[in-house]
Write an enzyme that holds these catalytic residues in place. Structure first.
Site, mmCIF file in Angstrom:
data_model
loop_
_atom_site.group_PDB
_atom_site.id
_atom_site.type_symbol
_atom_site.label_atom_id
_atom_site.label_comp_id
_atom_site.label_asym_id
_atom_site.label_seq_id
_atom_site.Cartn_x
_atom_site.Cartn_y
_atom_site.Cartn_z
ATOM 1 N N ASP A 161 56.089 35.819 59.089
ATOM 2 C CA ASP A 161 56.644 34.845 58.136
ATOM 3 C C ASP A 161 58.115 34.654 58.470
ATOM 4 O O ASP A 161 58.821 35.627 58.780
ATOM 5 C CB ASP A 161 56.475 35.341 56.696
ATOM 6 C CG ASP A 161 56.532 34.186 55.701
ATOM 7 O OD1 ASP A 161 55.499 33.914 55.068
ATOM 8 O OD2 ASP A 161 57.607 33.551 55.582
ATOM 9 N N CYS A 176 44.345 24.582 44.441
ATOM 10 C CA CYS A 176 43.336 23.982 45.329
ATOM 11 C C CYS A 176 42.688 22.712 44.793
ATOM 12 O O CYS A 176 42.754 21.665 45.429
ATOM 13 C CB CYS A 176 42.245 24.993 45.640
ATOM 14 S SG CYS A 176 42.765 26.203 46.843
ATOM 15 N N LYS A 216 44.621 29.826 35.007
ATOM 16 C CA LYS A 216 43.427 30.595 34.645
ATOM 17 C C LYS A 216 43.864 32.048 34.469
ATOM 18 O O LYS A 216 44.990 32.401 34.851
ATOM 19 C CB LYS A 216 42.344 30.456 35.713
ATOM 20 C CG LYS A 216 42.716 31.085 37.051
ATOM 21 C CD LYS A 216 41.511 31.073 37.962
ATOM 22 C CE LYS A 216 41.768 31.957 39.170
ATOM 23 N NZ LYS A 216 40.630 32.016 40.057
ATOM 24 N N PHE A 252 37.523 30.451 51.004
ATOM 25 C CA PHE A 252 36.923 30.027 49.726
ATOM 26 C C PHE A 252 37.291 31.006 48.617
ATOM 27 O O PHE A 252 36.523 31.231 47.694
ATOM 28 C CB PHE A 252 35.396 29.947 49.872
ATOM 29 C CG PHE A 252 34.942 28.984 50.933
ATOM 30 C CD1 PHE A 252 34.912 27.622 50.694
ATOM 31 C CD2 PHE A 252 34.572 29.448 52.182
ATOM 32 C CE1 PHE A 252 34.510 26.730 51.676
ATOM 33 C CE2 PHE A 252 34.162 28.571 53.175
ATOM 34 C CZ PHE A 252 34.135 27.206 52.924
ATOM 35 N N GLY A 284 36.420 22.952 29.104
ATOM 36 C CA GLY A 284 37.766 23.397 28.733
ATOM 37 C C GLY A 284 38.760 22.265 28.794
ATOM 38 O O GLY A 284 38.413 21.096 28.529
ATOM 39 N N GLU A 324 41.781 32.746 43.303
ATOM 40 C CA GLU A 324 42.936 33.554 42.907
ATOM 41 C C GLU A 324 42.500 34.507 41.807
ATOM 42 O O GLU A 324 41.673 34.162 40.971
ATOM 43 C CB GLU A 324 44.056 32.661 42.398
ATOM 44 C CG GLU A 324 44.695 31.896 43.520
ATOM 45 C CD GLU A 324 45.913 31.121 43.074
ATOM 46 O OE1 GLU A 324 46.539 31.513 42.082
ATOM 47 O OE2 GLU A 324 46.221 30.131 43.736
ATOM 48 N N LEU A 354 30.282 25.757 34.718
ATOM 49 C CA LEU A 354 29.849 24.855 33.648
ATOM 50 C C LEU A 354 30.563 25.214 32.350
ATOM 51 O O LEU A 354 30.060 24.950 31.269
ATOM 52 C CB LEU A 354 28.328 24.940 33.466
ATOM 53 C CG LEU A 354 27.474 24.308 34.575
ATOM 54 C CD1 LEU A 354 25.988 24.463 34.267
ATOM 55 C CD2 LEU A 354 27.802 22.818 34.759
ATOM 56 N N GLY A 382 43.011 23.438 37.070
ATOM 57 C CA GLY A 382 44.362 23.381 37.633
ATOM 58 C C GLY A 382 44.366 24.231 38.892
ATOM 59 O O GLY A 382 43.324 24.393 39.535
HETATM 60 C C1 UDX Z 1 39.271 27.544 43.754
HETATM 61 C C2 UDX Z 1 37.896 27.754 44.418
HETATM 62 O O1 UDX Z 1 37.015 28.440 43.503
HETATM 63 C C3 UDX Z 1 38.032 28.519 45.705
HETATM 64 O O2 UDX Z 1 36.746 28.615 46.333
HETATM 65 C C4 UDX Z 1 39.007 27.767 46.608
HETATM 66 O O3 UDX Z 1 39.174 28.412 47.827
HETATM 67 C C5 UDX Z 1 40.350 27.606 45.918
HETATM 68 O O4 UDX Z 1 40.150 26.930 44.673
HETATM 69 P P1 UDX Z 1 40.935 28.989 42.269
HETATM 70 O O5 UDX Z 1 41.831 27.801 42.291
HETATM 71 O O6 UDX Z 1 41.524 30.318 42.501
HETATM 72 O O7 UDX Z 1 39.775 28.820 43.363
HETATM 73 O O8 UDX Z 1 40.269 29.023 40.827
HETATM 74 P P2 UDX Z 1 38.835 28.869 40.153
HETATM 75 O O9 UDX Z 1 38.442 30.162 39.581
HETATM 76 O O10 UDX Z 1 37.865 28.213 41.041
HETATM 77 O O11 UDX Z 1 39.223 27.896 38.929
HETATM 78 C C6 UDX Z 1 39.857 26.647 39.162
HETATM 79 C C7 UDX Z 1 40.139 25.932 37.866
HETATM 80 O O12 UDX Z 1 38.942 25.459 37.279
HETATM 81 C C8 UDX Z 1 40.820 26.783 36.781
HETATM 82 O O13 UDX Z 1 41.846 26.018 36.166
HETATM 83 C C9 UDX Z 1 39.709 27.092 35.809
HETATM 84 O O14 UDX Z 1 40.183 27.293 34.498
HETATM 85 C C10 UDX Z 1 38.864 25.839 35.914
HETATM 86 N N1 UDX Z 1 37.454 26.062 35.576
HETATM 87 C C11 UDX Z 1 36.668 26.841 36.358
HETATM 88 C C12 UDX Z 1 36.920 25.443 34.455
HETATM 89 O O15 UDX Z 1 37.604 24.725 33.727
HETATM 90 N N2 UDX Z 1 35.579 25.646 34.173
HETATM 91 C C13 UDX Z 1 34.771 26.409 34.941
HETATM 92 O O16 UDX Z 1 33.585 26.538 34.616
HETATM 93 C C14 UDX Z 1 35.336 27.038 36.073
#
Ligand code: UDX
Length: 437
Positions: A30, A260, A320, A152, A253, A155, A250, A257
Site C-alpha cells: 500500500d 457495493c 448494516k 463476493f 427495510g 462486510e 428478502l 447501502g
Molecule cells: C454485498 C454482497 O452481499 C457481497 O457479495 C458483495 O461482494 C459486496 O456487497 P455487503 O455490502 O457487505 O455485501 O452487505 P450485505 O450484507 O449484502 O447487505 C447490503 C445491504 O443490503 C445492507 O444495507 C443491508 O441492510 C441490505 N439488505 C440486505 C436488506 O435491506 N435486506 C436484505 O434482505 C439483505
C-alpha cells in the site's frame, strides 16, 4: 506460492490475510506509509470480526508482511492481486484510474513472469485493458497473464465468507493461469467455477444487481402490504420456502447501502447504456431504493406533523450491523432530511459513530448509548438492526422517551411485544401498533 496483494482496503486486506492463513507467502502493498506502519503491528484499519487475530498470527508465523516499498513489494511475486478501489464517478461509472496506475507499477517493478489477478470490481473488458497496458510496457521481457477473480464477501463476515463462501469464480484466457489460480484457492475448500474473463467480470455485477433487485422487490411488496393489512414477514417467509426464490435477501427495510450495491448497480446501468442497452429493470431497482430511504421520515411527518423543534433519536447509523462502514448508509440521507425539517437529531451507533461524525450533517448530536439517545425524545427511528437494538427492553424505551413512538426501519421487534409494552410502533410492511394490548 509467493503472492503480492496491491491495496490494503477492505478487499485487499481480507484477501491477503486469508491467503496467508492457507499457507501462501503474502506481501501486501500500500502506498500509504502510515497505514502500512499500523498494519505491520497487526492493527486493522477496518472493523472486521476475526481479521486482526489472523493478521497477528500470520505476521508472527512469517507468512504475511506489509510494505509501501514497491521494489520490495513486487520482488519475486509469482502472482499479483490487484485490489485497489474503483470508486463511483459522477456519471455512475467506475473510476479505473487506481487500477490503471497499479498496472503501470506492475510493469515497472516485476522481475519475472507473472500472473495478474484482478479482485477489484471492474467493468467488463477491464482485465483485457489492464493486460494490454502491462504488455505494452513490459515489451515481451516477461510473460504476463491476467485472471479475473471477483470477490463476493460481505462486510462484517468477510473472513467467514472467505472460508465458507458459495463459490470462487476464476476467469481466464490461458489454461495455465487458470490452473495456478485453482491451486492457490484449493485449500479454501470452496467450489471453483471457471469461465472466460468477460463472463467472470459480469458475474460479479450481475450477482450484486440481482441481490439489490431482490431487496427493492421485497421493499415494494412491503409497501403494498402496509396498504392491504398483510404482514411482510410472513409473506417473505412464505415466498422463501420456494427453493427457486430462496429465503435470503428478502428482509424488507429502508433500502440497501454499503460500498457495493449502490455503486455496482449504477455501474452496470452505465455499462449497459454504453453498449446501447437500456437496463430498465435495474434503473427502477435503484430508484425504488432511493425512495425507500425516505419512507420513515414520511411516516414520521404524517404522525408528528411539523418536525421543527422535535427531538428525534436515531438508533444505528452503519449501513448494516457489525460494521463501522457508513458508505451510502440510509442514515446519511435520513439524518439530513430530519435536520432540513428542523428536528433536533440525536444519534447513537455502537461502532460506526466515529465515522458518522466525519460525514453526517454537523447539526446531528451524538449520545453515549442507546438508552442515552432516547431520553426525552419525541420519536425514535431505528436504522440499523444491531443485536443490542433487537434485544433492547421495550418497557425501558417506554419509560425513557417523552412519547414512546418508534419508526423501525429494520423490523427489530415483535408486534405483540410492542403492544404489551404500550408503545406506538410503526415498522416496514407490517400493521402498525397504535394501542396497548
Ligand atoms: C454485498 C454482497 O452481499 C457481497 O457479495 C458483495 O461482494 C459486496 O456487497 P455487503 O455490502 O457487505 O455485501 O452487505 P450485505 O450484507 O449484502 O447487505 C447490503 C445491504 O443490503 C445492507 O444495507 C443491508 O441492510 C441490505 N439488505 C440486505 C436488506 O435491506 N435486506 C436484505 O434482505 C439483505
Amino acid at each position: 506460492m509467493k503472492i503480492s496483494v496491491v491495496g490494503t482496503g477492505y478487499v485487499g486486506l481480507v484477501t491477503g490475510v486469508c491467503l496467508s492463513e492457507i499457507g501462501h507467502n503474502v506481501t501486501c502493498i500500500d502506498i500509504n506509509e502510515e497505514k502500512v506502519t499500523s498494519l505491520k503491528k497487526g492493527k486493522s484499519p477496518i472493523y472486521e470480526p476475526g481479521l486482526e487475530e489472523l493478521m497477528v498470527k500470520n505476521i508472527e508465523e512469517n507468512r504475511l508482511e506489509f510494505t509501501s516499498d514497491l521494489v520490495k513489494g513486487y520482488s519475486g511475486a509469482e502472482v499479483i492481486y490487484i485490489a485497489v478501489g474503483t470508486p463511483q464517478m459522477e456519471d455512475g461509472s467506475a473510476d479505473l484510474s487506481y487500477v490503471e496506475s497499479v498496472a503501470k507499477d506492475v510493469a515497472t517493478y516485476i522481475k519475472n513472469d507473472s500472473i495478474i489477478v484482478i479482485k477489484s470490481t471492474v467493468p467488463v473488458g477491464t482485465n483485457e485493458r489492464v493486460l494490454a497496458i502491462i504488455q505494452s510496457l513490459v515489451k515481451g521481457k516477461y510473460k504476463v497473464n491476467i485472471v479475473s477473480n471477483p470477490e463476493f464477501l460481505r462486510e462484517g463476515s468477510a473472513v467467514k465468507d472467505t472460508f465458507h463462501g458459495d463459490r470462487i469464480v476464476i476467469g481466464y484466457a490461458e489454461e495455465s493461469a487458470g490452473r495456478v489460480l485453482e491451486s492457490i484457492n484449493k485449500p479454501f475448500g470452496i467450489p471453483i467455477f471457471k469461465t472466460d474473463i468477460r463472463s467472470a467480470e459480469m458475474i460479479k455485477y450481475a450477482s450484486n444487481a440481482f441481490l439489490a433487485t431482490k431487496i427493492s422487490f421485497i421493499n415494494e411488496i412491503a409497501n403494498i402490504c402496509e396498504k392491504i393489512d398483510a404482514n411482510i414477514e410472513d409473506v417473505s417467509k412464505g415466498m422463501g420456502l420456494d427453493k427457486r426464490i430462496g429465503e435470503h435477501f428478502l428482509n424488507a427495510g429502508i433500502g440497501y447501502g454499503g460500498s457495493c450495491f449502490p455503486k455496482d448497480t449504477k455501474a452496470l446501468v452505465q455499462i449497459a447504456g454504453q453498449n446501447l442497452y437500456d437496463f430498465e429493470l435495474l434503473s427502477s431497482v435503484i430508484r425504488v431504493n432511493s425512495n425507500q430511504q425516505y419512507l420513515l421520515v414520511e411516516k414520521l411527518k404524517q404522525r408528528l406533523g411539523n418536525l421543527s423543534g422535535k427531538t428525534i433519536a436515531l438508533w444505528g447509523l452503519a449501513f448494516k450491523p457489525n460494521t463501522d462502514d457508513m458508505r451510502e448508509a440510509p442514515s446519511i440521507v435520513i439524518s439530513q432530511r430530519l435536520v432540513d425539517e428542523g428536528a433536533n437529531v440525536i444519534a447513537y451507533d455502537p461502532i460506526a459513530i466515529g465515522n458518522a461524525k466525519k460525514i453526517l450533517n454537523k447539526e446531528v448530536a451524538y449520545a453515549e448509548s442507546f438508552s442515552d439517545a432516547i431520553k426525552g425524545a419525541d420519536a425514535l427511528l431505528i436504522l440499523t438492526e444491531w443485536n443490542e437494538v433487537k434485544t433492547f427492553n421495550l418497557e425501558e424505551i417506554n419509560q425513557l422517551m417523552k412519547t414512546p413512538i418508534i419508526f423501525d426501519g429494520r423490523n427489530c421487534f415483535d408486534l405483540k411485544d410492542a403492544m404489551k409494552a404500550n408503545i406506538e410502533y410503526y415498522s416496514i410492511g407490517r400493521p402498525p401498533v397504535t394501542h396497548a394490548e
